[in-house]
Design a protein around this motif. Sequence first.
Motif, PDB file in Angstrom:
ATOM      1  N   LEU A  63     -51.302 -23.943 -42.873  1.00 34.63           N
ATOM      2  CA  LEU A  63     -50.341 -22.842 -42.866  1.00 34.63           C
ATOM      3  C   LEU A  63     -50.979 -21.543 -42.375  1.00 34.63           C
ATOM      4  CD1 LEU A  63     -48.540 -23.507 -46.265  1.00 34.63           C
ATOM      5  CD2 LEU A  63     -47.541 -23.732 -43.996  1.00 34.63           C
ATOM      6  N   TRP A  81     -45.372 -24.076 -34.056  1.00 39.18           N
ATOM      7  CA  TRP A  81     -45.420 -22.947 -34.979  1.00 39.18           C
ATOM      8  C   TRP A  81     -46.858 -22.465 -35.061  1.00 39.18           C
ATOM      9  CZ3 TRP A  81     -48.344 -23.780 -39.473  1.00 39.18           C
ATOM     10  CH2 TRP A  81     -48.671 -25.118 -39.733  1.00 39.18           C
ATOM     11  N   LEU A  83     -39.407 -19.043 -42.241  1.00 38.08           N
ATOM     12  CA  LEU A  83     -40.481 -19.546 -41.395  1.00 38.08           C
ATOM     13  C   LEU A  83     -40.451 -21.059 -41.169  1.00 38.08           C
ATOM     14  CD1 LEU A  83     -43.463 -17.477 -42.843  1.00 38.08           C
ATOM     15  CD2 LEU A  83     -42.106 -16.973 -40.805  1.00 38.08           C
ATOM     16  N   CYS A  84     -39.874 -21.811 -42.088  1.00 33.71           N
ATOM     17  CA  CYS A  84     -40.043 -23.272 -42.058  1.00 33.71           C
ATOM     18  C   CYS A  84     -38.743 -24.056 -41.900  1.00 33.71           C
ATOM     19  CB  CYS A  84     -40.731 -23.752 -43.339  1.00 33.71           C
ATOM     20  SG  CYS A  84     -42.176 -22.781 -43.830  1.00 33.71           S
ATOM     21  N   THR A 144     -49.265 -18.416 -40.400  1.00 37.03           N
ATOM     22  CA  THR A 144     -48.441 -17.407 -41.051  1.00 37.03           C
ATOM     23  C   THR A 144     -49.280 -16.385 -41.790  1.00 37.03           C
ATOM     24  OG1 THR A 144     -48.249 -18.832 -42.997  1.00 37.03           O
ATOM     25  CG2 THR A 144     -46.541 -19.010 -41.315  1.00 37.03           C
ATOM     26  N   TYR A 193     -39.879 -19.450 -47.054  1.00 37.09           N
ATOM     27  CA  TYR A 193     -39.724 -20.789 -46.486  1.00 37.09           C
ATOM     28  C   TYR A 193     -38.500 -20.841 -45.573  1.00 37.09           C
ATOM     29  CZ  TYR A 193     -38.810 -25.773 -46.086  1.00 37.09           C
ATOM     30  OH  TYR A 193     -38.556 -27.022 -45.586  1.00 37.09           O
ATOM     31  N   GLY A 249     -36.528 -29.684 -46.741  1.00 38.77           N
ATOM     32  CA  GLY A 249     -37.842 -30.180 -46.364  1.00 38.77           C
ATOM     33  C   GLY A 249     -37.854 -31.550 -45.728  1.00 38.77           C
ATOM     34  N   CYS A 293     -37.153 -25.928 -38.615  1.00 44.34           N
ATOM     35  CA  CYS A 293     -37.623 -27.245 -38.162  1.00 44.34           C
ATOM     36  C   CYS A 293     -37.588 -28.282 -39.283  1.00 44.34           C
ATOM     37  CB  CYS A 293     -39.043 -27.146 -37.615  1.00 44.34           C
ATOM     38  SG  CYS A 293     -39.172 -26.225 -36.064  1.00 44.34           S
ATOM     39  N   HIS A 294     -38.059 -27.901 -40.461  1.00 42.63           N
ATOM     40  CA  HIS A 294     -38.213 -28.868 -41.547  1.00 42.63           C
ATOM     41  C   HIS A 294     -36.951 -29.017 -42.392  1.00 42.63           C
ATOM     42  CE1 HIS A 294     -42.563 -29.410 -40.970  1.00 42.63           C
ATOM     43  NE2 HIS A 294     -42.583 -28.131 -40.654  1.00 42.63           N
ATOM     44  N   PRO A 321     -40.927 -32.918 -36.941  1.00 45.94           N
ATOM     45  CA  PRO A 321     -41.505 -32.141 -38.042  1.00 45.94           C
ATOM     46  C   PRO A 321     -41.834 -33.031 -39.241  1.00 45.94           C
ATOM     47  CG  PRO A 321     -39.523 -31.091 -37.173  1.00 45.94           C
ATOM     48  CD  PRO A 321     -39.590 -32.445 -36.554  1.00 45.94           C
ATOM     49  N   PHE A 364     -41.421 -33.130 -45.810  1.00 46.83           N
ATOM     50  CA  PHE A 364     -42.089 -32.648 -47.013  1.00 46.83           C
ATOM     51  C   PHE A 364     -41.669 -33.416 -48.263  1.00 46.83           C
ATOM     52  CE2 PHE A 364     -42.368 -28.297 -44.781  1.00 46.83           C
ATOM     53  CZ  PHE A 364     -43.577 -28.654 -44.215  1.00 46.83           C
TER      54      PHE A 364
END
Length: 480
Positions: free
Chosen positions: A468, A477, A424-425, A480, A421, A433, A428-429, A447, A450
């Motif tokens: 995803l 993005w 890759l995430c 993945t 996470y 989250g 932005c997030h 974004p 979460f």
Amino acid sequence: MKQDHEDGKFLIVNRCLLLVLTVVLISGYLIAEKASVMVREVRHQLGGEAVVERCVTCHDPAAHSPMKGHAPLTEACTPCHDGFGRGITPVSAHAKERGADTLNSILAREALFAGCLRCHPPRMLPPDSLAVQGWKHFLGKGCGSCHQVRGISSGVKGPDLSRIGDHLTVEALESGIRQPQIPGYYSVMPAFSLGVADSRALAIFLKGQSRLDLRPAAYQAGGPEAADPLERYNCVSCHRFRQKDGMLGPDLDRLYAQRSEKWLKGFLGDVSSQRPSARMPELTDARAVAAVVAELLKPPAKIVMPASPGDRYELLCSRCHGKLGDGKGPIAANLSGAPRRFSENPGYFLLTPRERMIGSVADGLPGVSMPPFGKLMTKEEEGALLDFILAEFAKTGPPGQLTDIAVPPKSALPEGLAPVYARLCAHCHGEGGDRSARIVHPKNPQPRNFRNRAYMEAMPDEQLFRALAKAPKRRRWFGT
């Protein structure tokens, strides 16, 4: 040759003598005794403290026209005009720094009336002054619903602005009004559609919220109470309802068919529990909530819905999703959760089952601003609206169903996915989250948050896994 040499020496000597004479003349000018300027000062007692001002050194008190009983020699200048009263040069007295305004720079021209607001209610000032126009914008735009200004409003969602003029210049206030959302900084304040002149007027009014030690205890500058609850509590300052539209929030015209009385009362009393990071302030008075809900639930005398899917999209969807289906409707930037982008996004429609999209139209989406339209359209009309979006914006036919994605059970997921996470995430997030709820991303749409539990719990695991695994290439993005 000898004659030329003598002429050259003579020319050099003459030039040297001329240079010496020039230096002597300049030195004499610089050291010559000049007429001295007498520094004059006036001393006042203000709030039990001695105030020394030297404004009369340059300014003729006789040329100052007294306003509302003010006399230049018997009352201090700086409480109204700002500046540095002890200054002995125009630059220091006017509190300028390299030609630019500082926090205490002298108030002049249209900004002068900001100083009047420190003691006098706006109704006592010329109605065409920018300070009074700014006061009207403060009331009309519902600023007091979020902000407190002593003697004017009692909002609590945003910062207290009672002394904002002590901390920011007119220019800084104007910049914050015109662009509250900037990349790297999150503010719950929406982006108001104020022009340059109106933004400056509001900034001048806020600059007057300073030096409260001068303000009388009985100071009151609130506006008249409207009969319509949605005007009284500033709902129409942001939202559209009947003939009024603040162009900042969702349309409220059809809530009678979209939300129940219980839902509306719960939402208005505790907005953030249902819409994390929402910019809308709560109504803390139960009587105010009841009055607003009763007005919202009144159906119009005649209910008219457009016949064609395109017209229905224009009426019901374009305010958030945009006329071009690009997710950039006029209120999109003010919503908690970016509206879906339809244009050039066929991958989304390929990943999402048609039943889920129809369900989003009919039942709405929890945690975000997507309302239910099931009582406003038939099933056939909902399907026709979706087909219009597919053909007009996504440029694709009815979506097929991806069959090459096998969703693993939760028990089969490996442990220790935090590094994945983070790689890759999190950019932005955010690590938690919820970066979009705290920091404005430089690109739209923002974004997904979460930590918006209502939204995330309503999303099927299969749908999230598909997003995803097979992210559309038009997003920022990829799968993945």
